[in-house]
Design an enzyme around this catalytic site. Structure first.
Site, PDB file in Angstrom:
ATOM      1  N   CYS A 113       0.825  -1.209   0.000  1.00 16.27           N
ATOM      2  CA  CYS A 113       0.000   0.000   0.000  1.00 16.27           C
ATOM      3  C   CYS A 113       0.861   1.262   0.000  1.00 16.27           C
ATOM      4  O   CYS A 113       0.447   2.301  -0.516  1.00 16.27           O
ATOM      5  CB  CYS A 113      -0.969   0.003   1.176  1.00 16.27           C
ATOM      6  SG  CYS A 113      -0.165  -0.126   2.793  1.00 16.27           S
ATOM      7  N   HIS A 430      -1.386   1.153   7.490  1.00 19.12           N
ATOM      8  CA  HIS A 430      -1.918   1.140   6.128  1.00 19.12           C
ATOM      9  C   HIS A 430      -1.842   2.537   5.510  1.00 19.12           C
ATOM     10  O   HIS A 430      -2.168   3.533   6.153  1.00 19.12           O
ATOM     11  CB  HIS A 430      -3.374   0.663   6.165  1.00 19.12           C
ATOM     12  CG  HIS A 430      -3.990   0.490   4.818  1.00 19.12           C
ATOM     13  ND1 HIS A 430      -3.402  -0.262   3.813  1.00 19.12           N
ATOM     14  CD2 HIS A 430      -5.147   0.982   4.293  1.00 19.12           C
ATOM     15  CE1 HIS A 430      -4.186  -0.237   2.742  1.00 19.12           C
ATOM     16  NE2 HIS A 430      -5.242   0.515   3.007  1.00 19.12           N
TER      17      HIS A 430
END
Length: 482
Positions: A113, A430
């Site tokens: 990510c 994330h």
């Protein structure tokens, strides 16, 4: 049932039966079928006035063979479309991607990510995409190594695939080349690729592109990436022990927003980021000494990138920790007071022009001399809210520029991308990209899942908890034509 005739405009409709057991609205519906005049527009003259929808036929006393008169305008006849209707599911993928107004997401290949969010933010810069589209093996400089060339080509291909696709794109080739060029992104833990720092990925990718996209001929822009993202800093160095002073210049691709208990807003963090300390050899003392470093911006880029310095090494736990403190940032950023004296002088006239344009919109009297010294252009956010954009050096025929005019920077920037991090450590958590489209809409790119967002929610990514918080933000310069 009585049978009547109805005259409408120049036409007469004979033999219309009226079922007097039903409301008058049913009769109007019959006339609608014949004339195309909707019941609500029909004015039918009967005994006692106009025929109402719920009128009692027995009270009206309509007779067989009676002639009625109707007035009213018919609906326009719906014409068949000149072009056949094409449903979204029947469009080719490339046409559907264009129709959506934003590009596809990226598949997460396992803790990638950080890479996906970086790619989505940089892909939003049209000038970078244009420079990449013109890149080829023939244009490759002899100074560019093979892996840099491969990464540049992989970036170009990935950008193109994202624009053409509706479904999520797998960045496998790009990821392989990125790891080959920068082995630190190949770190494994228990056989799984580790989460990496998005800022490191952003910096390394821009550095590679800056080397690859340098034009081989002097007639072209010698360094496209530096022109887009490079910030020149002029620094004053002062040694408190010896009193000696010196100056230096450097070029960086981003400014740092340092976070402390005193910093509540981006502007305060940027001021802290332009001050610092360093150790260097003192010619006077003949040994290493501590110098205070005070920097100012000496030239502005088209796209200003800011990194929030949220991660630090915690000695007690021997790992990276994260500063969760809330730091607000604006949709419009004015950095005039962070610029050097020389740059401020260059910005004064364009800023006054911008102020005058805003004044005209508000019906205010503007200054006679756009470059007058008493136009001390320390503008408020309200005064700076213009749609123009600009550069400290003149730029010919930029977006929105009038023919024959040059455009200049104003020192004012508009937010166009935010890269956020959610979690307590840089080695986990994330990353997500939030990107402003050309249409003005904001899209959240959460790996393979793009979704539309409200602009008012973008500035709420400022930290203070465990929600997504801004880690890297990118602003686009405003220009004004002169």
């Amino acid at each position: 049932m009585p049978t009547v005739s109805v005259k409408w405009q120049k036409k007469v409709f004979d033999g219309i039966e009226i079922d007097i057991s039903l409301p008058a609205y049913v009769f109007k519906a019959q006339l609608y079928d014949l004339t195309g005049v909707p019941p609500e527009r029909q004015k039918i003259m009967v005994k006692g006035g106009l025929l109402k929808d719920d009128a009692d036929w027995s009270a009206i006393g309509v007779k067989d063979g009676q002639k009625l008169m109707m007035m009213g305008t018919a609906d326009e006849i719906v014409k068949a479309p000149e072009k056949a209707i094409v449903f979204a599911e029947d469009l080719p993928e490339e046409a559907l991607a264009t129709n959506l107004g934003y590009s596809a997401g990226l598949v997460n290949l396992g803790n990638t990510c950080y890479m996906n969010s970086t790619v989505q933010c940089l892909k939003s810069v049209p000038e970078l995409k244009s420079a990449l589209s013109n890149y080829s093996l023939a244009a490759r400089s002899t100074d560019v190594d093979q892996t840099s060339h491969m990464l540049t080509v992989a970036t170009r291909e990935l950008f193109g695939e994202l624009d053409r696709s509706v479904n999520a794109v797998s960045p496998t080739q790009f990821w392989m080349v990125l790891r080959k060029k920068y082995p630190q992104f190949s770190q494994l833990q228990n056989g799984i690729y580790m989460q990496q720092d998005a800022e490191e990925c952003w910096t390394q990718l821009l550095y590679t592109l800056s080397q690859s996209l340098k034009a081989p001929t002097s007639s072209e822009d010698p360094d496209a990436v530096k022109a887009l993202f490079g910030v020149n800093l002029r620094s004053r160095l002062h040694c408190q022990e010896s009193g000696e002073e010196s100056s230096e210049t450097e070029s960086v691709y981003s400014l740092k927003c340092h976070i402390s208990h005193e910093v509540n807003h981006l502007h305060e963090g940027l001021k802290h980021g332009l001050k610092g300390e360093l150790e260097k050899t003192s010619p006077t003392l003949g040994r290493t000494a501590l110098y205070l470093k005070d920097s100012l911006i000496d030239s502005l880029p088209r796209y200003l990138t800011v990194q929030f310095v949220r991660f630090f090494w915690k000695r007690e736990t021997n790992q990276k920790a994260k500063i969760l403190r809330k730091v607000d940032y604006p949709l419009e950023l004015d950095i005039f007071d962070l610029c050097s004296e020389d740059l401020r002088k260059k910005l004064e006239a364009p800023r006054q022009k911008l102020r005058d344009e805003e004044g005209k919109k508000l019906g205010l009297q503007t200054s006679a001399k756009s470059g007058s010294k008493d136009s001390d252009v320390k503008m408020t956010d309200a005064e700076a809210s213009s749609n123009g954009s600009g550069e400290s050096s003149t730029v010919n025929q930029q977006e929105g520029a009038s023919s024959g005019k040059e455009t200049h920077m104003t020192g004012i920037y508009d937010l166009v991308a935010v890269l956020t991090h959610k979690g307590r450590s840089a080695d986990s958590g994330h990353y997500v990209a939030w990107v402003k489209q050309e249409s003005g809409k904001w899209i959240q790119y959460d790996d393979d899942n793009p979704s539309m967002q409200r602009e008012e929610d973008i500035t709420k990514l400022s930290g203070g908890g465990d929600w997504h918080m801004a880690y890297i933000i990118m602003y686009k310069a405003r220009f004004v034509s002169m």
